[in-house]
Design an enzyme around this catalytic site. Structure first.
Site, PDB file in Angstrom:
ATOM      1  N   THR A 143      37.732  30.231  24.162  1.00  0.00           N
ATOM      2  CA  THR A 143      38.799  29.859  23.214  1.00  0.00           C
ATOM      3  C   THR A 143      40.146  30.076  23.885  1.00  0.00           C
ATOM      4  O   THR A 143      40.522  31.200  24.181  1.00  0.00           O
ATOM      5  CB  THR A 143      38.729  30.738  21.931  1.00  0.00           C
ATOM      6  OG1 THR A 143      37.844  31.816  22.187  1.00  0.00           O
ATOM      7  CG2 THR A 143      38.298  29.947  20.735  1.00  0.00           C
ATOM      8  N   TYR A 190      29.863  42.662  38.938  1.00  0.00           N
ATOM      9  CA  TYR A 190      28.931  43.141  37.917  1.00  0.00           C
ATOM     10  C   TYR A 190      27.678  43.788  38.517  1.00  0.00           C
ATOM     11  O   TYR A 190      26.904  44.434  37.819  1.00  0.00           O
ATOM     12  CB  TYR A 190      28.461  41.957  37.061  1.00  0.00           C
ATOM     13  CG  TYR A 190      29.437  41.431  36.033  1.00  0.00           C
ATOM     14  CD1 TYR A 190      30.780  41.234  36.336  1.00  0.00           C
ATOM     15  CD2 TYR A 190      28.990  41.106  34.759  1.00  0.00           C
ATOM     16  CE1 TYR A 190      31.653  40.731  35.391  1.00  0.00           C
ATOM     17  CE2 TYR A 190      29.869  40.599  33.795  1.00  0.00           C
ATOM     18  CZ  TYR A 190      31.198  40.410  34.126  1.00  0.00           C
ATOM     19  OH  TYR A 190      32.053  39.912  33.188  1.00  0.00           O
ATOM     20  N   ASP A 201      35.882  30.294  31.078  1.00  0.00           N
ATOM     21  CA  ASP A 201      37.151  30.385  31.815  1.00  0.00           C
ATOM     22  C   ASP A 201      37.008  30.877  33.259  1.00  0.00           C
ATOM     23  O   ASP A 201      37.870  30.654  34.080  1.00  0.00           O
ATOM     24  CB  ASP A 201      38.145  31.282  31.062  1.00  0.00           C
ATOM     25  CG  ASP A 201      37.571  32.646  30.784  1.00  0.00           C
ATOM     26  OD1 ASP A 201      36.433  32.724  30.282  1.00  0.00           O
ATOM     27  OD2 ASP A 201      38.257  33.650  31.062  1.00  0.00           O
ATOM     28  N   ASP A 229      75.420  62.456  49.546  1.00  0.00           N
ATOM     29  CA  ASP A 229      74.140  62.946  49.019  1.00  0.00           C
ATOM     30  C   ASP A 229      74.076  64.468  49.176  1.00  0.00           C
ATOM     31  O   ASP A 229      73.291  65.003  49.955  1.00  0.00           O
ATOM     32  CB  ASP A 229      72.998  62.256  49.790  1.00  0.00           C
ATOM     33  CG  ASP A 229      71.623  62.647  49.282  1.00  0.00           C
ATOM     34  OD1 ASP A 229      71.529  63.159  48.149  1.00  0.00           O
ATOM     35  OD2 ASP A 229      70.647  62.447  50.025  1.00  0.00           O
ATOM     36  N   HIS A 271      29.549  35.259  29.171  1.00  0.00           N
ATOM     37  CA  HIS A 271      30.965  35.218  29.585  1.00  0.00           C
ATOM     38  C   HIS A 271      31.533  33.850  29.233  1.00  0.00           C
ATOM     39  O   HIS A 271      30.813  32.845  29.307  1.00  0.00           O
ATOM     40  CB  HIS A 271      31.096  35.463  31.099  1.00  0.00           C
ATOM     41  CG  HIS A 271      32.496  35.815  31.524  1.00  0.00           C
ATOM     42  ND1 HIS A 271      33.538  34.905  31.494  1.00  0.00           N
ATOM     43  CD2 HIS A 271      33.037  36.984  31.960  1.00  0.00           C
ATOM     44  CE1 HIS A 271      34.645  35.503  31.901  1.00  0.00           C
ATOM     45  NE2 HIS A 271      34.384  36.774  32.189  1.00  0.00           N
ATOM     46  N   GLY A 272      32.798  33.805  28.854  1.00  0.00           N
ATOM     47  CA  GLY A 272      33.448  32.524  28.541  1.00  0.00           C
ATOM     48  C   GLY A 272      33.467  31.597  29.754  1.00  0.00           C
ATOM     49  O   GLY A 272      33.327  32.044  30.894  1.00  0.00           O
ATOM     50  N   TYR A 280      42.990  43.997  40.931  1.00  0.00           N
ATOM     51  CA  TYR A 280      43.480  42.612  40.910  1.00  0.00           C
ATOM     52  C   TYR A 280      44.651  42.363  39.971  1.00  0.00           C
ATOM     53  O   TYR A 280      45.305  41.343  40.047  1.00  0.00           O
ATOM     54  CB  TYR A 280      42.328  41.629  40.638  1.00  0.00           C
ATOM     55  CG  TYR A 280      41.698  41.699  39.270  1.00  0.00           C
ATOM     56  CD1 TYR A 280      41.962  40.722  38.319  1.00  0.00           C
ATOM     57  CD2 TYR A 280      40.823  42.733  38.932  1.00  0.00           C
ATOM     58  CE1 TYR A 280      41.369  40.777  37.070  1.00  0.00           C
ATOM     59  CE2 TYR A 280      40.229  42.790  37.687  1.00  0.00           C
ATOM     60  CZ  TYR A 280      40.504  41.811  36.757  1.00  0.00           C
ATOM     61  OH  TYR A 280      39.930  41.871  35.533  1.00  0.00           O
ATOM     62  N   ALA A 297      38.887  44.299  27.709  1.00  0.00           N
ATOM     63  CA  ALA A 297      39.023  44.736  26.310  1.00  0.00           C
ATOM     64  C   ALA A 297      40.354  45.407  26.017  1.00  0.00           C
ATOM     65  O   ALA A 297      40.415  46.370  25.260  1.00  0.00           O
ATOM     66  CB  ALA A 297      37.851  45.645  25.925  1.00  0.00           C
TER      67      ALA A 297
HETATM   68  C1  SPV Z   1      66.279  60.343  48.893  1.00  0.00           C
HETATM   69  O1  SPV Z   1      65.933  59.161  48.845  1.00  0.00           O
HETATM   70  O2  SPV Z   1      67.334  60.749  48.389  1.00  0.00           O
HETATM   71  C2  SPV Z   1      65.454  61.342  49.565  1.00  0.00           C
HETATM   72  C3  SPV Z   1      64.578  60.915  50.664  1.00  0.00           C
HETATM   73  O3  SPV Z   1      65.557  62.493  49.239  1.00  0.00           O
HETATM   74  S1  SPV Z   1      65.439  61.207  52.115  1.00  0.00           S
HETATM   75  O4  SPV Z   1      66.672  60.414  52.049  1.00  0.00           O
HETATM   76  O5  SPV Z   1      64.592  60.752  53.215  1.00  0.00           O
HETATM   77  O6  SPV Z   1      65.719  62.614  52.220  1.00  0.00           O
HETATM   78 MG    MG Z   2      67.226  62.924  48.086  1.00  0.00          MG
END
Ligand code: SPV
Ligand code: MG
Length: 433
Positions: free
Chosen positions: A123, A76, A93, A205, A90-91, A44, A11
């Site tokens: 349909t 069900y 299909d 980073d 039920h249709g 699914y 639905a």
């Molecule tokens: C990142 O993807 O930047 C994370 C995960 O902080 S890790 O690199 O494992 O620290």
């Molecule tokens: Mg990180």
């Protein structure tokens, strides 16, 4: 006494086909509609656009529908056995395809009390699947996207998240799927990683990529995708600044931010104790979490606390104490990280975490203990798995190899063999929405 009639449906989109089914049903007796719950559907295919409550409300207001009940499984059987209807409608299909097994079981179950399956011609000029695909092309709203992570957590045993760092990788996370044994397998959401966002900008980073730059990447990804996004906000910065970040991400429709309990110059966790990194105090980090929670405007945005005790070798007990405190401070999820090659310490944490009275969804990032399977994570009680860096890590060697090939051969013929055809790259991104 009037006969009992049962109709099961998702639905999500009501069209003439559904109304036809209901019309046939109400001619036969009192109609109960079993609306499939999010978790029944998530087994699914993708979550429906409308929530269970919205879909229930629509069905309740359709003429001829006496009652609406949840159908928690694709099968069900449970609902039929408690209702014992005279008819199921039920249709046609489902005579072939993924639901044909369910149909067989319906027929078998009805036999127990002499019930009958009635199948009006389906349909086909309007299919719900086609309508859903068409609507998805319009994208999503920040609000719908943000809420979808909590819906997925409630509907699925494990939410599967893939790293993204630009629009193109966003599209990979959005569109890559497999159909295996009638199950649609895909990624549920995206991880905007500090490591891969920084690296793809040629920066370390270390929070050297500032929040404005991160937000611009985040926005670029959100523009071309509809799935929920979890943002890696390092340690969240100063508490005073984190509150602003929460608002920014929330406004964009990001579903969750993960912050790690480290202070000072931030280094990637996968350095472990090889890099000088300091963990925050429990009280200061808890304070940061609660300030963040106070700053958010919606109920839906999630702040997930990332515990670095196993990375920094401060021990399992410390990790558990922190988890308790962060949950008390309002964390909507706990991420426990490890850089060990085996999942032992993560599983030890999970075992203890299972005993907590107050739990929030548990998140893991199995970059180093990568042999662990999703089924094993489910057994351990993990709710979200993040594949945190794999698109960039696979793309970089491929690109480097191509550059080297051009230098080696002083032409691009050899390199082209490993490249996608030109015809494909120029049509990869559709020109119209
Ligand atoms: C990142 O993807 O930047 C994370 C995960 O902080 S890790 O690199 O494992 O620290
Ligand atoms: Mg990180």
């Amino acid at each position: 006494m009037s006969k009992k009639v049962y109709v099961g449906m998702a639905a999500d989109f009501i069209h003439g086909g559904h109304l036809n089914i209901i019309n046939v049903a109400r001619e036969l007796g009192e109609v109960t509609v079993g609306v499939l719950t999010d978790s029944a559907i998530a087994k699914y295919r993708r979550l429906p656009l409308l929530t269970y409550e919205q879909r229930r409300e629509i069905m309740l207001n359709i003429r001829g529908v006496k009652e609406v009940i949840p159908q928690d499984t694709v099968e069900y059987t449970n609902n039929l056995e408690s209702l014992r209807p005279n008819y199921v409608i039920h249709g046609t299909d489902w005579k072939t395809g993924p639901l044909s097994g369910v149909r067989k079981n319906v027929i078998e179950t009805l036999k127990q009390w002499g019930g009958e399956l009635i199948e009006p011609e389906y349909t086909t000029e309007l299919s719900s699947t086609h309508l859903t695909q068409t609507v998805r092309k319009f994208g999503t709203t920040p609000d719908m996207r943000m809420k979808s992570l909590r819906r997925l957590i409630n509907a699925k045993p494990l939410v599967r998240i893939l790293e993204v760092h630009n629009g193109l990788t966003g599209l990979i996370a959005e569109n890559t799927h497999l159909e295996i044994n009638d199950e649609l397998r895909e990624f549920d959401g995206m991880w905007e990683s500090s490591l891969t966002d920084s690296t793809s900008k040629g920066k370390p980073d270390t929070s050297a990529v500032d929040i404005s730059s991160r937000v611009s990447t985040i926005d670029q990804i959100l523009e071309v995708t509809t799935k929920p996004m979890v943002v890696d906000a390092d340690n969240g910065g100063l508490t005073e600044h984190f509150t602003f970040t929460v608002r920014t991400l929330e406004r964009l429709g990001v579903s969750a931010v993960i912050i790690e309990d480290k202070i000072g110059a931030k280094r990637n966790s996968l350095f472990g104790t090889d890099a000088k990194q300091k963990q925050d105090t429990i009280s200061d980090f808890s304070h940061k979490i609660s300030k963040g929670k106070q700053a958010q405007v919606t109920e839906d945005f999630m702040i997930i606390a990332r515990i670095e005790s196993l990375i920094l070798k401060t021990g399992l007990e410390d990790a558990l104490t922190r988890a308790r405190s962060y949950i008390e401070a309002g964390a909507d999820g706990i991420m426990i990280h490890s850089k060990e090659k085996t999942p032992q310490e993560i599983l030890a944490f999970c075992n203890e975490y299972k005993k907590f009275d107050t739990k929030v969804p548990l998140v893991v990032v199995p970059s180093t203990y990568s042999t662990i399977t999703e089924d094993e994570l489910i057994d351990a009680g993990v709710k979200i798995v993040i594949y945190a860096n794999h698109l960039l890590r696979s793309a970089f060697p491929a690109m480097q190899k191509t550059a080297q090939s051009i230098l080696t051969h002083k032409r691009c013929f050899e390199a082209s063999e490993a490249c996608m055809p030109i015809k494909e790259i120029i049509t990869l991104i559709p020109e119209t929405i």
